[in-house]
Enzyme design. Structure first.
Site, PDB file in Angstrom:
ATOM      1  CE  LYS A   1      30.857  37.956 145.954  1.00 44.88           C
ATOM      2  NZ  LYS A   1      30.029  38.948 145.240  1.00 44.88           N
ATOM      3  N   GLY A   2      37.260  35.869 144.467  1.00 47.55           N
ATOM      4  CA  GLY A   2      38.195  35.783 143.344  1.00 47.55           C
ATOM      5  C   GLY A   2      38.825  34.429 143.099  1.00 47.55           C
TER       6      GLY A   2
ATOM      7  CD  GLU B   1      44.497  35.715 148.435  1.00 50.04           C
ATOM      8  OE1 GLU B   1      43.769  35.872 147.432  1.00 50.04           O
ATOM      9  OE2 GLU B   1      44.491  36.486 149.384  1.00 50.04           O
ATOM     10  CG  ASP B   2      42.055  36.434 143.887  1.00 50.29           C
ATOM     11  OD1 ASP B   2      42.825  36.661 144.846  1.00 50.29           O
ATOM     12  OD2 ASP B   2      40.994  37.062 143.729  1.00 50.29           O
TER      13      ASP B   2
ATOM     14  CG  ASP C   1      48.257  45.066 144.278  1.00 53.48           C
ATOM     15  OD1 ASP C   1      49.442  45.405 144.158  1.00 53.48           O
ATOM     16  OD2 ASP C   1      47.314  45.792 143.906  1.00 53.48           O
TER      17      ASP C   1
ATOM     18  CE  LYS D   1      47.907  43.600 140.045  1.00 49.97           C
ATOM     19  NZ  LYS D   1      47.153  44.645 140.746  1.00 49.97           N
TER      20      LYS D   1
ATOM     21  CG  PHE E   1      42.540  46.605 138.541  1.00 48.68           C
ATOM     22  CD1 PHE E   1      42.666  46.495 139.914  1.00 48.68           C
ATOM     23  CD2 PHE E   1      41.361  46.172 137.945  1.00 48.68           C
ATOM     24  CE1 PHE E   1      41.636  45.979 140.690  1.00 48.68           C
ATOM     25  CE2 PHE E   1      40.327  45.648 138.711  1.00 48.68           C
ATOM     26  CZ  PHE E   1      40.476  45.556 140.080  1.00 48.68           C
ATOM     27  CB  VAL E   2      44.614  41.725 135.693  1.00 51.32           C
ATOM     28  CG1 VAL E   2      45.889  42.251 135.062  1.00 51.32           C
ATOM     29  CG2 VAL E   2      44.906  41.088 137.058  1.00 51.32           C
TER      30      VAL E   2
HETATM   31  P1  5GP Z   1      46.475  43.119 148.367  1.00 51.58           P
HETATM   32  O1  5GP Z   1      45.968  43.108 149.777  1.00 51.58           O
HETATM   33  O2  5GP Z   1      47.560  42.097 148.111  1.00 51.58           O
HETATM   34  O3  5GP Z   1      46.887  44.498 147.923  1.00 51.58           O
HETATM   35  O4  5GP Z   1      45.239  42.803 147.436  1.00 51.58           O
HETATM   36  C1  5GP Z   1      44.694  41.532 147.408  1.00 51.58           C
HETATM   37  C2  5GP Z   1      43.265  41.554 146.921  1.00 51.58           C
HETATM   38  O5  5GP Z   1      42.968  42.714 146.157  1.00 51.58           O
HETATM   39  C3  5GP Z   1      43.039  40.383 145.997  1.00 51.58           C
HETATM   40  O6  5GP Z   1      42.628  39.233 146.713  1.00 51.58           O
HETATM   41  C4  5GP Z   1      41.992  40.911 145.048  1.00 51.58           C
HETATM   42  O7  5GP Z   1      40.720  40.742 145.615  1.00 51.58           O
HETATM   43  C5  5GP Z   1      42.297  42.395 144.977  1.00 51.58           C
HETATM   44  N1  5GP Z   1      43.153  42.736 143.831  1.00 51.58           N
HETATM   45  C6  5GP Z   1      44.464  43.097 143.849  1.00 51.58           C
HETATM   46  N2  5GP Z   1      44.925  43.353 142.614  1.00 51.58           N
HETATM   47  C7  5GP Z   1      43.870  43.136 141.790  1.00 51.58           C
HETATM   48  C8  5GP Z   1      43.709  43.219 140.350  1.00 51.58           C
HETATM   49  O8  5GP Z   1      44.603  43.544 139.562  1.00 51.58           O
HETATM   50  N3  5GP Z   1      42.468  42.908 139.881  1.00 51.58           N
HETATM   51  C9  5GP Z   1      41.425  42.558 140.675  1.00 51.58           C
HETATM   52  N4  5GP Z   1      40.273  42.273 140.090  1.00 51.58           N
HETATM   53  N5  5GP Z   1      41.547  42.457 142.021  1.00 51.58           N
HETATM   54  C10 5GP Z   1      42.752  42.749 142.564  1.00 51.58           C
END
Ligand code: 5GP
Length: 183
Positions: free
Chosen positions: A47-48, A103-104, A107, A135, A155-156
């Site tokens: 949803k982000g 993408e929102d 990370d 990130k 974490f935001v």
């Molecule tokens: P990744 O697979 O890159 O580690 O994480 C991606 C997903 O994790 C993002 O699409 C989001 O849903 C969630 N995510 C990663 N970091 C954050 C953060 O700081 N805050 C929030 N609310 N979601 C995050």
């Protein structure tokens, strides 16, 4: 009660509303220039990404189309499970389309790597990524064509990003300083 008044879980602003607006305009102008004659299909990751995608689409001066998919990632914890699963798939056929994945936040890059592999297998004419937040780690995925902001590893929440489904409607991005799960 106002959303952020007296909320002890919300830390400092990481990206302000004004900075998001200005940067989104810049990204929109670049995308408009880059996609002349080949309007993109915007693919949002629910949803982000829905808030960012909505604002981004309106500063792209091209006849864009929209589609959405949903993947399961964090649940109600602030740590990634590393497991990515498609919860809702796209409605569109991607073959021959110019796909711009919106993408929102990136990370570890696990989610993005999975999505790129999955979408590339559907034979789009082109595939690129626009991420609002990245990130401050080097994600082990193909380069990101469009990046809004590089932020620290905290974490935001806000501007689409949640903690246990809360805070998505904050107009800026803030550090989350509460517990790892919310009742
Ligand atoms: P990744 O697979 O890159 O580690 O994480 C991606 C997903 O994790 C993002 O699409 C989001 O849903 C969630 N995510 C990663 N970091 C954050 C953060 O700081 N805050 C929030 N609310 N979601 C995050």
């Amino acid at each position: 009660m106002a959303l952020t008044t007296d909320d002890p879980y919300l830390g400092p602003v990481v990206v302000s509303e004004e900075d998001i607006r200005d940067r989104t305009r810049e990204l929109g102008a670049r995308i408009t220039a880059d996609y002349q004659g080949r309007p993109p299909l915007l693919v949002g990751v629910l949803k982000g990404a829905f808030v960012f995608m909505s604002d981004l689409a309106r500063v792209i001066d091209l006849p864009v189309e929209f589609d959405f998919m949903a993947v399961a990632s964090y649940g109600s914890s602030t740590r990634t499970s590393g497991v990515v699963r498609i919860v809702k798939d796209l409605d569109s056929d991607l073959a021959g389309r110019h796909v711009l994945l919106v993408e929102d936040i990136v990370d570890s890059g696990l989610t993005l790597a999975f999505l790129l592999r999955n979408l590339a297998a559907r034979h789009p004419a082109s595939l690129a990524v626009c991420a609002l937040l990245v990130k401050d780690v080097e994600p082990s995925v193909a380069e990101l064509a469009y990046v809004g902001f590089r932020i620290p590893r905290d974490f935001v929440v806000g501007y689409g990003l949640d903690m246990a489904e809360r805070y998505r409607n904050l107009t800026c991005v803030r550090r989350y300083e509460g517990p790892e799960s919310l009742a």
